[in-house]
Design an enzyme around this catalytic site. Structure first.
Site, PDB file in Angstrom:
ATOM      1  N   ASN A  17     -50.805 -29.463 -11.228  1.00  0.00           N
ATOM      2  CA  ASN A  17     -51.130 -29.059 -12.600  1.00  0.00           C
ATOM      3  C   ASN A  17     -49.858 -29.162 -13.439  1.00  0.00           C
ATOM      4  O   ASN A  17     -48.947 -28.343 -13.290  1.00  0.00           O
ATOM      5  CB  ASN A  17     -51.662 -27.615 -12.580  1.00  0.00           C
ATOM      6  CG  ASN A  17     -51.900 -27.070 -13.971  1.00  0.00           C
ATOM      7  OD1 ASN A  17     -51.927 -27.825 -14.955  1.00  0.00           O
ATOM      8  ND2 ASN A  17     -52.080 -25.761 -14.070  1.00  0.00           N
ATOM      9  N   TRP A  18     -49.820 -30.156 -14.300  1.00  0.00           N
ATOM     10  CA  TRP A  18     -48.589 -30.416 -15.055  1.00  0.00           C
ATOM     11  C   TRP A  18     -48.473 -29.554 -16.320  1.00  0.00           C
ATOM     12  O   TRP A  18     -47.476 -29.668 -17.041  1.00  0.00           O
ATOM     13  CB  TRP A  18     -48.502 -31.906 -15.413  1.00  0.00           C
ATOM     14  CG  TRP A  18     -48.386 -32.799 -14.225  1.00  0.00           C
ATOM     15  CD1 TRP A  18     -48.236 -32.413 -12.917  1.00  0.00           C
ATOM     16  CD2 TRP A  18     -48.411 -34.230 -14.210  1.00  0.00           C
ATOM     17  NE1 TRP A  18     -48.170 -33.519 -12.097  1.00  0.00           N
ATOM     18  CE2 TRP A  18     -48.282 -34.653 -12.867  1.00  0.00           C
ATOM     19  CE3 TRP A  18     -48.549 -35.209 -15.203  1.00  0.00           C
ATOM     20  CZ2 TRP A  18     -48.265 -35.998 -12.497  1.00  0.00           C
ATOM     21  CZ3 TRP A  18     -48.536 -36.556 -14.834  1.00  0.00           C
ATOM     22  CH2 TRP A  18     -48.395 -36.937 -13.495  1.00  0.00           C
ATOM     23  N   LYS A  19     -49.490 -28.783 -16.610  1.00  0.00           N
ATOM     24  CA  LYS A  19     -49.464 -27.861 -17.762  1.00  0.00           C
ATOM     25  C   LYS A  19     -48.980 -28.581 -19.024  1.00  0.00           C
ATOM     26  O   LYS A  19     -49.291 -29.744 -19.231  1.00  0.00           O
ATOM     27  CB  LYS A  19     -48.600 -26.638 -17.428  1.00  0.00           C
ATOM     28  CG  LYS A  19     -48.976 -25.995 -16.092  1.00  0.00           C
ATOM     29  CD  LYS A  19     -48.363 -24.643 -15.896  1.00  0.00           C
ATOM     30  CE  LYS A  19     -48.683 -24.145 -14.499  1.00  0.00           C
ATOM     31  NZ  LYS A  19     -48.367 -22.743 -14.288  1.00  0.00           N
ATOM     32  N   HIS A 107     -58.216 -21.534 -15.452  1.00  0.00           N
ATOM     33  CA  HIS A 107     -56.850 -21.224 -15.027  1.00  0.00           C
ATOM     34  C   HIS A 107     -56.437 -19.880 -15.635  1.00  0.00           C
ATOM     35  O   HIS A 107     -56.804 -19.566 -16.766  1.00  0.00           O
ATOM     36  CB  HIS A 107     -55.896 -22.337 -15.472  1.00  0.00           C
ATOM     37  CG  HIS A 107     -54.543 -22.216 -14.849  1.00  0.00           C
ATOM     38  ND1 HIS A 107     -53.602 -21.333 -15.302  1.00  0.00           N
ATOM     39  CD2 HIS A 107     -53.984 -22.853 -13.788  1.00  0.00           C
ATOM     40  CE1 HIS A 107     -52.511 -21.439 -14.550  1.00  0.00           C
ATOM     41  NE2 HIS A 107     -52.715 -22.350 -13.627  1.00  0.00           N
ATOM     42  N   GLU A 109     -53.811 -18.896 -16.959  1.00  0.00           N
ATOM     43  CA  GLU A 109     -53.128 -18.977 -18.260  1.00  0.00           C
ATOM     44  C   GLU A 109     -54.136 -19.087 -19.395  1.00  0.00           C
ATOM     45  O   GLU A 109     -53.934 -18.548 -20.486  1.00  0.00           O
ATOM     46  CB  GLU A 109     -52.132 -20.154 -18.252  1.00  0.00           C
ATOM     47  CG  GLU A 109     -50.903 -19.816 -17.408  1.00  0.00           C
ATOM     48  CD  GLU A 109     -50.209 -20.998 -16.774  1.00  0.00           C
ATOM     49  OE1 GLU A 109     -50.481 -22.153 -17.163  1.00  0.00           O
ATOM     50  OE2 GLU A 109     -49.389 -20.760 -15.872  1.00  0.00           O
ATOM     51  N   GLU A 179     -55.874 -18.271  -7.105  1.00  0.00           N
ATOM     52  CA  GLU A 179     -54.534 -18.213  -7.678  1.00  0.00           C
ATOM     53  C   GLU A 179     -54.218 -16.789  -8.124  1.00  0.00           C
ATOM     54  O   GLU A 179     -54.598 -16.387  -9.239  1.00  0.00           O
ATOM     55  CB  GLU A 179     -54.433 -19.156  -8.875  1.00  0.00           C
ATOM     56  CG  GLU A 179     -54.668 -20.615  -8.527  1.00  0.00           C
ATOM     57  CD  GLU A 179     -53.910 -21.531  -9.467  1.00  0.00           C
ATOM     58  OE1 GLU A 179     -53.169 -22.381  -8.981  1.00  0.00           O
ATOM     59  OE2 GLU A 179     -54.043 -21.365 -10.696  1.00  0.00           O
ATOM     60  N   GLY A 185     -46.070 -19.284 -11.159  1.00  0.00           N
ATOM     61  CA  GLY A 185     -44.844 -19.532 -11.908  1.00  0.00           C
ATOM     62  C   GLY A 185     -43.799 -18.438 -11.744  1.00  0.00           C
ATOM     63  O   GLY A 185     -42.827 -18.387 -12.487  1.00  0.00           O
ATOM     64  N   SER A 225     -46.920 -20.570  -6.833  1.00  0.00           N
ATOM     65  CA  SER A 225     -45.574 -20.833  -6.320  1.00  0.00           C
ATOM     66  C   SER A 225     -45.574 -21.558  -4.971  1.00  0.00           C
ATOM     67  O   SER A 225     -44.757 -21.263  -4.093  1.00  0.00           O
ATOM     68  CB  SER A 225     -44.765 -19.542  -6.250  1.00  0.00           C
ATOM     69  OG  SER A 225     -44.604 -18.996  -7.557  1.00  0.00           O
ATOM     70  N   GLY A 246     -48.256 -25.924  -9.466  1.00  0.00           N
ATOM     71  CA  GLY A 246     -47.747 -26.040 -10.831  1.00  0.00           C
ATOM     72  C   GLY A 246     -46.343 -26.616 -10.835  1.00  0.00           C
ATOM     73  O   GLY A 246     -46.145 -27.828 -10.743  1.00  0.00           O
ATOM     74  N   GLY A 247     -45.350 -25.744 -10.905  1.00  0.00           N
ATOM     75  CA  GLY A 247     -43.957 -26.164 -11.063  1.00  0.00           C
ATOM     76  C   GLY A 247     -43.509 -27.241 -10.087  1.00  0.00           C
ATOM     77  O   GLY A 247     -42.854 -28.222 -10.489  1.00  0.00           O
TER      78      GLY A 247
HETATM   79  C1  PEP Z   1     -50.625 -23.267 -11.380  1.00  0.00           C
HETATM   80  O1  PEP Z   1     -50.261 -23.595 -12.487  1.00  0.00           O
HETATM   81  O2  PEP Z   1     -51.815 -23.356 -11.090  1.00  0.00           O
HETATM   82  C2  PEP Z   1     -49.639 -22.772 -10.430  1.00  0.00           C
HETATM   83  C3  PEP Z   1     -50.056 -22.354  -9.277  1.00  0.00           C
HETATM   84  O3  PEP Z   1     -48.313 -22.768 -10.840  1.00  0.00           O
HETATM   85  P1  PEP Z   1     -47.012 -22.557  -9.896  1.00  0.00           P
HETATM   86  O4  PEP Z   1     -47.199 -23.444  -8.678  1.00  0.00           O
HETATM   87  O5  PEP Z   1     -45.860 -22.970 -10.733  1.00  0.00           O
HETATM   88  O6  PEP Z   1     -46.986 -21.120  -9.513  1.00  0.00           O
END
Ligand code: PEP
Length: 269
Positions: A17-19, A107, A109, A179, A185, A225, A246-247
């Site tokens: 997920n590049w957000k 998600h 966010e 999640e 994050g 994470s 994500g990251g």
């Molecule tokens: C996400 O955005 O779905 C996510 C899990 O982010 P991260 O891996 O950065 O925690």
């Protein structure tokens, strides 16, 4: 590596997920590097989710590699209406038109920052399925909910709401991502045991409300994470079928390592 999964065959799924990151050129370069990096990986489904603006360009570039080594593309959200006066929104069919095969829905966010409700998540999921997209439905508890001991109840409520009025056949084209909000994050990952407990609860709930076969076939991804150094332990859990990243998906090197190491553990277990 192919994303054309024969019916009945379950494979691990790794989605990046590049957000809200990346120019068009950066998105194309990252997608191309991911595709090259996972070309030798057999037996996993790999998905990248760039921003809306990069979707058509990225799918066109990845498609040039042919179906045998194609990385699939997801959008990060969609709207539930097919067309109309909804300024700024994007319909599922428009995502299909741009070459998407998946869409991330609900998600945390979006739930926390954009006020998305369980009912919205259900409307979006039904619309996505209706357009032929595979939804990656995100659910997970906040830190306060975990500390308050309501994690499993919250996740079951979100799951039931998201899947309302969705047929078993459509659920067969869906994925769920657990999640925990406190792990997204933050660098704080759920322990494999914590992830397994919730994944098992999700599968048990689907078995109880649908059937054991539907539950067994449902891919349940963990997100929060995920990094190359924790993917092995997470994937070793029996109900963890992949990861939403994500990251660590913003670097081709780390995402490809997650795909490779996660797939290796999956194939061995
Ligand atoms: C996400 O955005 O779905 C996510 C899990 O982010 P991260 O891996 O950065 O925690």
């Amino acid at each position: 590596m192919s994303n054309d999964v024969p019916a009945g065959e379950k494979r691990p799924v790794f989605a990046g997920n590049w957000k809200l990151f990346g120019t068009l050129a950066e998105s194309v370069a990252l997608a191309t590097d991911v595709q090259a990096g996972v070309a030798g990986v057999d037996g996993a489904d790999v998905i990248v989710a760039p921003s809306f603006l990069a979707l058509a360009t990225v799918t066109a570039r990845l498609g040039a590699g042919g179906p045998a080594n194609r990385v699939a593309v997801a959008a990060q959200d969609c709207y539930w209406e097919a067309k109309g006066a909804f300024t700024g929104e994007i319909a599922p069919a428009q995502l299909v038109d741009a070459g998407c095969r998946y869409v991330i829905i609900g998600h945390s966010e979006r739930r926390q920052l954009m006020g998305e409700t369980d009912a919205d998540v259900n409307r979006k999921t039904r619309a996505a399925l209706g357009a032929g997209l595979k939804p990656i439905i995100c659910i997970g508890e906040t830190l306060a909910e975990r500390d308050g001991g309501t994690t499993l109840a919250v996740v079951e409520r979100q799951l039931d709401a998201a899947l309302r009025d969705i047929s078993d056949a459509d659920l067969g084209r869906s994925l769920v991502a657990y999640e925990p909000v406190w792990a997204i994050g933050t660098g704080r990952t759920a322990t494999p045991a914590q992830a397994q407990e919730v994944h098992h609860t999700i599968r048990t709930r689907v078995a109880a409300t649908r059937s054991a076969a539907v539950a067994a076939a449902l891919p349940i991804l963990y997100g929060g994470s995920v990094k190359p150094d924790n993917i092995r332990a997470l994937m070793a859990e029996v109900d963890v079928d992949g990861a939403l990243v994500g990251g660590a998906s913003l670097s081709a090197d780390s995402f490809v390592r997650i795909v490779k190491e996660g797939t290796e553990v999956w194939l061995r277990s």
